[in-house]
Design a protein around this motif. Sequence first.
Motif, mmCIF file in Angstrom:
data_model
loop_
_atom_site.group_PDB
_atom_site.id
_atom_site.type_symbol
_atom_site.label_atom_id
_atom_site.label_comp_id
_atom_site.label_asym_id
_atom_site.label_seq_id
_atom_site.Cartn_x
_atom_site.Cartn_y
_atom_site.Cartn_z
ATOM 1 N N UNK A 152 76.423 98.440 23.376
ATOM 2 C CA UNK A 152 77.166 99.656 23.097
ATOM 3 C C UNK A 152 76.426 100.490 22.063
ATOM 4 N N UNK A 153 75.948 99.840 21.015
ATOM 5 C CA UNK A 153 75.282 100.618 19.976
ATOM 6 C C UNK A 153 73.989 101.209 20.506
ATOM 7 N N UNK A 154 73.231 100.429 21.250
ATOM 8 C CA UNK A 154 71.987 100.966 21.826
ATOM 9 C C UNK A 154 72.293 102.169 22.700
ATOM 10 N N UNK A 155 73.332 102.024 23.509
ATOM 11 C CA UNK A 155 73.721 103.103 24.410
ATOM 12 C C UNK A 155 74.090 104.355 23.639
ATOM 13 N N UNK A 160 73.626 109.718 22.136
ATOM 14 C CA UNK A 160 74.389 110.471 21.143
ATOM 15 C C UNK A 160 75.893 110.222 21.309
ATOM 16 N N UNK A 161 76.574 109.987 20.192
ATOM 17 C CA UNK A 161 78.012 109.728 20.279
ATOM 18 C C UNK A 161 78.769 110.899 20.897
ATOM 19 N N UNK A 162 79.801 110.607 21.625
ATOM 20 C CA UNK A 162 80.604 111.644 22.260
ATOM 21 C C UNK A 162 81.600 110.986 23.184
ATOM 22 N N UNK A 234 91.155 99.623 21.076
ATOM 23 C CA UNK A 234 90.683 98.752 20.002
ATOM 24 C C UNK A 234 89.177 98.941 19.762
ATOM 25 N N UNK A 235 88.410 98.854 20.845
ATOM 26 C CA UNK A 235 86.953 98.956 20.716
ATOM 27 C C UNK A 235 86.543 100.340 20.260
ATOM 28 N N UNK A 236 87.260 101.352 20.750
ATOM 29 C CA UNK A 236 86.924 102.707 20.344
ATOM 30 C C UNK A 236 87.175 102.862 18.851
ATOM 31 N N UNK A 237 88.268 102.283 18.355
ATOM 32 C CA UNK A 237 88.556 102.344 16.923
ATOM 33 C C UNK A 237 87.429 101.686 16.140
ATOM 34 N N UNK A 238 86.936 100.580 16.672
ATOM 35 C CA UNK A 238 85.839 99.882 16.018
ATOM 36 C C UNK A 238 84.565 100.737 16.015
ATOM 37 N N UNK A 239 84.256 101.341 17.177
ATOM 38 C CA UNK A 239 83.080 102.213 17.253
ATOM 39 C C UNK A 239 83.212 103.377 16.283
ATOM 40 N N UNK A 240 84.422 103.930 16.177
ATOM 41 C CA UNK A 240 84.649 105.012 15.232
ATOM 42 C C UNK A 240 84.370 104.536 13.824
ATOM 43 N N UNK A 242 82.304 102.340 12.760
ATOM 44 C CA UNK A 242 80.887 102.271 12.414
ATOM 45 C C UNK A 242 80.185 103.592 12.701
ATOM 46 N N UNK A 243 80.967 104.666 12.893
ATOM 47 C CA UNK A 243 80.374 105.991 12.969
ATOM 48 C C UNK A 243 79.845 106.369 14.338
ATOM 49 N N UNK A 244 80.304 105.691 15.397
ATOM 50 C CA UNK A 244 79.839 106.018 16.742
ATOM 51 C C UNK A 244 80.981 106.546 17.606
ATOM 52 N N UNK A 245 82.020 107.067 16.967
ATOM 53 C CA UNK A 245 83.171 107.545 17.721
ATOM 54 C C UNK A 245 82.961 108.959 18.244
ATOM 55 N N UNK A 246 84.067 109.600 18.642
ATOM 56 C CA UNK A 246 83.980 110.984 19.131
ATOM 57 C C UNK A 246 83.519 111.876 17.984
#
Lengths: 302, 310
Positions: A152-155, A160-162, A234-240, A242-246
């Motif tokens: 996910x992070x590599x992707x 670019x986050x979005x 849940x995962x989206x909250x986690x990505x957010x 670490x700064x990779x959210x919308x």
Amino acid sequence: MSDNLFTPIDASLDTSYDFSRPSTSYWQDVWRRLKKNKLALAGLFIIILVAIIAILGPFFTAYSYSDQDLKIANQSPSLAHWFGTDNLGRDLLTRVLYGARISLSIGIVASISTMVIGVLYGGIAGLAGGRIDDLMMRLIDIMWSIPWLLYVILLMVVMQPGLTNIFIALALVYWMPMARIVRGQILSLRELEYVMAARLAGAGSWRIIIKHLIPNSLGPILITATLTIPDAIFSEAFLSYIGLGVSAPMASWGVLASEGATSLRSYPFQLFFPAIAICITMLSFNFLGDGLRDALDPKMRK
Amino acid sequence: MLQYVSKRILSLVLVLYIVITATFLLMHAIPGGPFTAEKKLAPEVLRNINARYHLDDPLWQQYTDYMGNILKFDFGPSFKYQDRTVNKIIADGFPVSLQLGSLAVLLAVAFGIPAGIIAALRHNRFLDYLVMSSSTLGISIPSFILASLLIYFLAFKIKLFPAAMWNGFSYMILPSISLAALPMAVIARLMRSSMLEVLSQDFIRTARAKGVGQGLLIYRHALKNSLIPVVTYVGPMAAGVLTGSFVVESIFNIPGLGRHFVTSIYNRDYTVILGITIFYSALIVFFNFLVDIAYVLLDPRISLDKKGEN
């Protein structure tokens, strides 16, 4: 007796192999069982409520989710701003309402796309069987043993986050358990007696797939799809976190909660409101998913 | 048994080999190297750096070199931190994550299993609803929110525990609770449903009819038979928790492996990413192996050498 007393019957009129019954009764049965489960019903009710709020809510607030006004930054909840304001003076209630749209759509899109990919992949593996099945499942095993976070992070780093990329990133991961479940279902179902009976009675492969295999694996598919929604949120909250959210100024609940977490000591309400929204929604989906599992799986009926 | 173990180790090596290869290729398929993110370097400098880390070698040679080093348990230098090797980063971070993770796994198992048993014994009664509701709550709170709430209430409001850092046992409590909440909830739910299933079986009724007391019945007859789904879950979960959770480690400012992992992905620190991924995968495969061994100890009907049945 002479031959002209008999008329040949058109073979296509023979419907004796048609074992199907009206399939509505199964779902009526499921609904009846689900209705008895108070927690699941409450979950369903809250989900519908949250969905309505997400769709209509933003029309009823006087504020925009992106207008900044530093003069009123970090205000505590008041009559003018029910949930208070954030560090840029944006109305938190409005942002939570818009966040509901984003978080819910992330959950729903993730769930639908996993269902499509997972059912196709798992279905093909299960039906093909043998070496193809082996190959397809080993592929999942390998992808599964690489840490999820890495993909996910590599992707996200590459693309670019979005919002769209969050959809893709989540779908890329969640289809695997779905594919496994579908394949397992198909494998065990196609060995069952009633499938053999249908085949003996002359039903073709497509008829067996559509009339028997798909309806009978729908239960586990539906349960997994329902439980994918809270997982994705849940995962989206986690990505957010670490700064990779919308990307700003849009904000999902996860973004709002992680922004709130940074100013926890001085303005805890900025965390509390989005956190409560996430927890209530997740709870509802989990209760509904559990209820569906009990209602759909007759073996669990106790 | 011996035959099984050797077979299993062989497949373990194969899985690791595939994971290493896949991660290696994934890493090199990503545009932008570890040195492109920083300020523009002069082309000669870049060329020198690439030469130093052998990034200008053809891909297959980088690959064979890397594989050769791994056989010697040498994961190479970090691209980002000049003076640190990947081995050093893992050696520094893992013990911290291991301590934190062990406490979290211990908490999850020690509370999850009894909670699940109690819920099953009190099926459809108050305690069952209590356990089920709180465990559903447990799987419904993202760990960073739980961690923030714990810090707010237990560190800021009542100054019971320190809010961050890593200086001894009292610093481990809040982070390990944040880490343990989710697995604890999952274990309680798994335990409850498998216990319910076992309790409805004939041998339990037979034991009851013989007059076996409740405590002995649960311990001797039901527990072992219902532990299998829990063990299946605990294996990979433990590997994940032991290698560290980035969220919890970064909220509590703990210098564990999880934090290194995510920063290394941001930095495109190829060797660190690869090293930690391999380490993590090896741990998962190893724990799955332990799970299989545990099956045999729990259920004599499961035989490892005959794998034909399933």
